[in-house]
Design an enzyme around this catalytic site. Structure first.
Site, short mmCIF file in Angstrom:
data_model
loop_
_atom_site.label_atom_id
_atom_site.label_comp_id
_atom_site.label_asym_id
_atom_site.label_seq_id
_atom_site.Cartn_x
_atom_site.Cartn_y
_atom_site.Cartn_z
N ASN A 169 -2.35 12.60 -3.75
CA ASN A 169 -3.51 12.90 -4.99
C ASN A 169 -3.55 14.41 -4.73
O ASN A 169 -3.71 15.30 -5.58
CB ASN A 169 -4.64 12.04 -5.08
N ASP B 191 -4.94 2.15 -4.07
CA ASP B 191 -3.64 2.13 -3.88
C ASP B 191 -3.15 0.99 -3.32
O ASP B 191 -1.86 0.79 -3.01
CB ASP B 191 -2.99 3.46 -3.36
N ASP C 172 1.04 -1.21 0.06
CA ASP C 172 0.08 0.02 0.17
C ASP C 172 0.90 1.23 -0.02
O ASP C 172 1.82 1.07 0.75
CB ASP C 172 -0.90 -0.07 1.28
N ASP D 127 -1.60 8.34 -10.57
CA ASP D 127 -1.80 7.39 -11.55
C ASP D 127 -0.34 7.02 -11.78
O ASP D 127 -0.19 5.75 -12.09
CB ASP D 127 -2.76 7.61 -12.64
#
Length: 282
Positions: free
Chosen positions: A163, A198, A155, A172
């Site tokens: 983000n 994620d 993770d 991304d």
């Protein structure tokens, strides 16, 4: 330059379809011009094209069927001859080749759709559905052979903050980078899937605790270095469970692995945490 992969000839299907074509040609010969069996020739090329899935082989098969069909017409008493025979042969060749092309393209489209249904669109890893299918197989193998199975969750730490700070396009990019690095470091027998925004999950068959510690520590180091080179401060937490006994179901496997990953998070992030399910002697 991309070089198309040459598909080996499907000899069993070539032999089967050759026998069928010869049988149809004999039926065509003995039934005479009043009873047509032409649909059977088309059925054979459909079968051959679908089973081989290769355009080159299918076109060769269509040409072969056209030649046999022409021979059957030529030798059939009272059959067409001259210009009519030639015209029929040309039209049949065009139709058989066209049908072969259509069937091959349909099979390619179906295979592509099936692949997309099992892949994560962003990272080109397996999706959750494909992971569940693979996990079922690995659990079944555990029950049969008694080998350990390691399942690991990776993770990206504070991914929401990434983000928010850099934008979703950069987020991304980070996920694709993590996926590429993980895939490059795993064995061919291992499995990588993206199962959340994620979160990535890895299946490591026949991997015990010592092996898992070695493999996952190396993975963590490689991924961390890759992320740090792009943007300092981005890290990954990995939680894993080594199963020495088969879990009752895939959901039990994922829950235990997810819990191990959150243990890594709660211990300070940017680390590897490994738990065990069952005893090594089991």
């Amino acid at each position: 330059m991309h070089v198309p992969r040459r598909v080996p000839f499907a000899w069993p299907w070539l032999g089967t379809c050759s026998v069928l074509v010869l049988a149809i040609s004999l039926l065509d010969y003995y039934s005479g011009p009043d009873l047509t069996v032409s649909l059977f020739y088309f059925a054979v090329i459909v079968l051959y094209s679908w089973k081989t899935g290769d355009l080159r082989q299918s076109i060769i098969g269509a040409i072969g069927i056209s030649i046999v069909w022409l021979a059957a017409d030529h030798f059939t008493p009272g059959g067409p001859s001259g210009a009519v025979l030639a015209w029929n042969a040309i039209m049949r060749l065009i139709m058989l080749v066209g049908l072969a092309v259509i069937i091959c393209r349909l099979r390619e489209t179906l295979a592509s759709e099936q692949s997309l249904a099992r892949s994560d669109f962003l990272t080109d890893t397996l999706n959750g559905r494909a992971f569940a299918e693979r996990a079922e197989l690995e659990i079944a193998r555990m029950r049969r052979f008694g080998k350990p199975l390691t399942v690991a969750y990776a993770d990206v730490d504070d991914f929401k903050a990434i983000n928010d700070r850099y934008g979703h396009a950069y987020g991304d990019h980070v996920l694709r980078s993590v996926a590429r690095t993980l895939k490059a470091s795993l064995r061919d027998t291992d499995c990588l899937s993206r199962v959340g925004g994620d979160e990535f999950v890895m299946l490591l068959p026949e991997t015990d605790a010592d092996q898992a510690q070695s493999v996952l520590s190396k993975l963590h180091s490689v991924v961390s270095e890759s992320l740090a080179a792009a943007e300092p401060g981005i890290s990954v937490s990995i939680g894993a469970v080594v199963f020495y006994e088969p879990p009752p179901a895939v959901d039990d496997l994922t829950r235990a692995s997810d819990a191990a990953m959150y243990s890594a998070k709660s211990d300070g992030k940017n680390r590897v945490c490994i738990h065990a399910f069952g005893s090594e002697s089991a």
